[in-house]
Design a protein around this motif. Sequence first.
Motif, PDB file in Angstrom:
ATOM      1  N   TYR A  92       0.829  -1.195   0.000  1.00 51.90           N
ATOM      2  CA  TYR A  92       0.000   0.000   0.000  1.00 51.90           C
ATOM      3  C   TYR A  92       0.871   1.254   0.000  1.00 51.90           C
ATOM      4  O   TYR A  92       1.940   1.297   0.585  1.00 51.90           O
ATOM      5  CB  TYR A  92      -0.907   0.029   1.227  1.00 51.90           C
ATOM      6  N   ASP A 110      -9.471   8.527  -9.574  1.00 52.57           N
ATOM      7  CA  ASP A 110      -9.963   7.673  -8.485  1.00 52.57           C
ATOM      8  C   ASP A 110     -10.607   6.426  -9.066  1.00 52.57           C
ATOM      9  O   ASP A 110     -11.315   6.496 -10.078  1.00 52.57           O
ATOM     10  CB  ASP A 110     -10.985   8.415  -7.634  1.00 52.57           C
ATOM     11  N   THR A 136     -10.041  -8.587  -5.018  1.00 52.70           N
ATOM     12  CA  THR A 136     -10.229  -7.145  -5.215  1.00 52.70           C
ATOM     13  C   THR A 136     -10.448  -6.802  -6.681  1.00 52.70           C
ATOM     14  O   THR A 136      -9.741  -7.298  -7.552  1.00 52.70           O
ATOM     15  CB  THR A 136      -9.000  -6.373  -4.693  1.00 52.70           C
ATOM     16  N   THR A 165     -14.024  -2.765  -5.093  1.00 50.32           N
ATOM     17  CA  THR A 165     -15.059  -3.666  -4.595  1.00 50.32           C
ATOM     18  C   THR A 165     -14.443  -5.031  -4.323  1.00 50.32           C
ATOM     19  O   THR A 165     -13.413  -5.395  -4.896  1.00 50.32           O
ATOM     20  CB  THR A 165     -16.224  -3.822  -5.598  1.00 50.32           C
ATOM     21  N   THR A 203      -4.117   1.906  -1.791  1.00 48.37           N
ATOM     22  CA  THR A 203      -4.003   2.099  -0.345  1.00 48.37           C
ATOM     23  C   THR A 203      -5.003   1.140   0.301  1.00 48.37           C
ATOM     24  O   THR A 203      -5.755   0.454  -0.388  1.00 48.37           O
ATOM     25  CB  THR A 203      -4.303   3.551   0.080  1.00 48.37           C
ATOM     26  N   ALA A 204      -5.043   1.129   1.599  1.00 44.28           N
ATOM     27  CA  ALA A 204      -5.959   0.233   2.300  1.00 44.28           C
ATOM     28  C   ALA A 204      -7.418   0.579   2.039  1.00 44.28           C
ATOM     29  O   ALA A 204      -8.288  -0.287   2.110  1.00 44.28           O
ATOM     30  CB  ALA A 204      -5.674   0.262   3.794  1.00 44.28           C
ATOM     31  N   THR A 205      -7.704   1.835   1.695  1.00 43.00           N
ATOM     32  CA  THR A 205      -9.093   2.261   1.531  1.00 43.00           C
ATOM     33  C   THR A 205      -9.458   2.725   0.122  1.00 43.00           C
ATOM     34  O   THR A 205     -10.631   2.915  -0.164  1.00 43.00           O
ATOM     35  CB  THR A 205      -9.407   3.413   2.507  1.00 43.00           C
ATOM     36  N   SER A 206      -8.478   2.923  -0.756  1.00 44.85           N
ATOM     37  CA  SER A 206      -8.791   3.419  -2.105  1.00 44.85           C
ATOM     38  C   SER A 206      -7.656   3.091  -3.064  1.00 44.85           C
ATOM     39  O   SER A 206      -6.553   2.754  -2.642  1.00 44.85           O
ATOM     40  CB  SER A 206      -9.024   4.931  -2.083  1.00 44.85           C
ATOM     41  N   TRP A 207      -7.961   3.188  -4.358  1.00 41.37           N
ATOM     42  CA  TRP A 207      -6.952   3.032  -5.405  1.00 41.37           C
ATOM     43  C   TRP A 207      -7.041   4.222  -6.344  1.00 41.37           C
ATOM     44  O   TRP A 207      -8.111   4.797  -6.543  1.00 41.37           O
ATOM     45  CB  TRP A 207      -7.218   1.776  -6.235  1.00 41.37           C
TER      46      TRP A 207
END
Length: 114
Positions: free
Chosen positions: A3, A71, A104, A75, A42-46
Amino acid sequence: VPYGEVWRSGANAATQIRTDKALSFGGTVVPAGFYTLWTLPTATSWKLIINSETGQWGTAHKPEKDIATVDMVVTALPEPVERFTISVAPDAQGGVLSLEWDTTRASAAFVVQP
């Protein structure tokens, strides 16, 4: 994939994409051309990074050549994907670029510009 580090989004040489029309990713327009694709997970978004340099080895990302950072929607997949897969699902106005690996999916919708 660690990440917070830019990833080549594939194996070996940097993954390339060629488009003969401009594409709009959520309002960010990428002109027609030949590019490489990179991601920043990242842990919450790409984020999808579209870079103007082509032909380089997959770890030779030059951020000064980035033309767009988009962004992505992340999912969870119901079943693991063993082999990393990049796909484009067309729709009436453009399509969705998806990256899938393990459990993912990271995707970015685009609209083809006239």
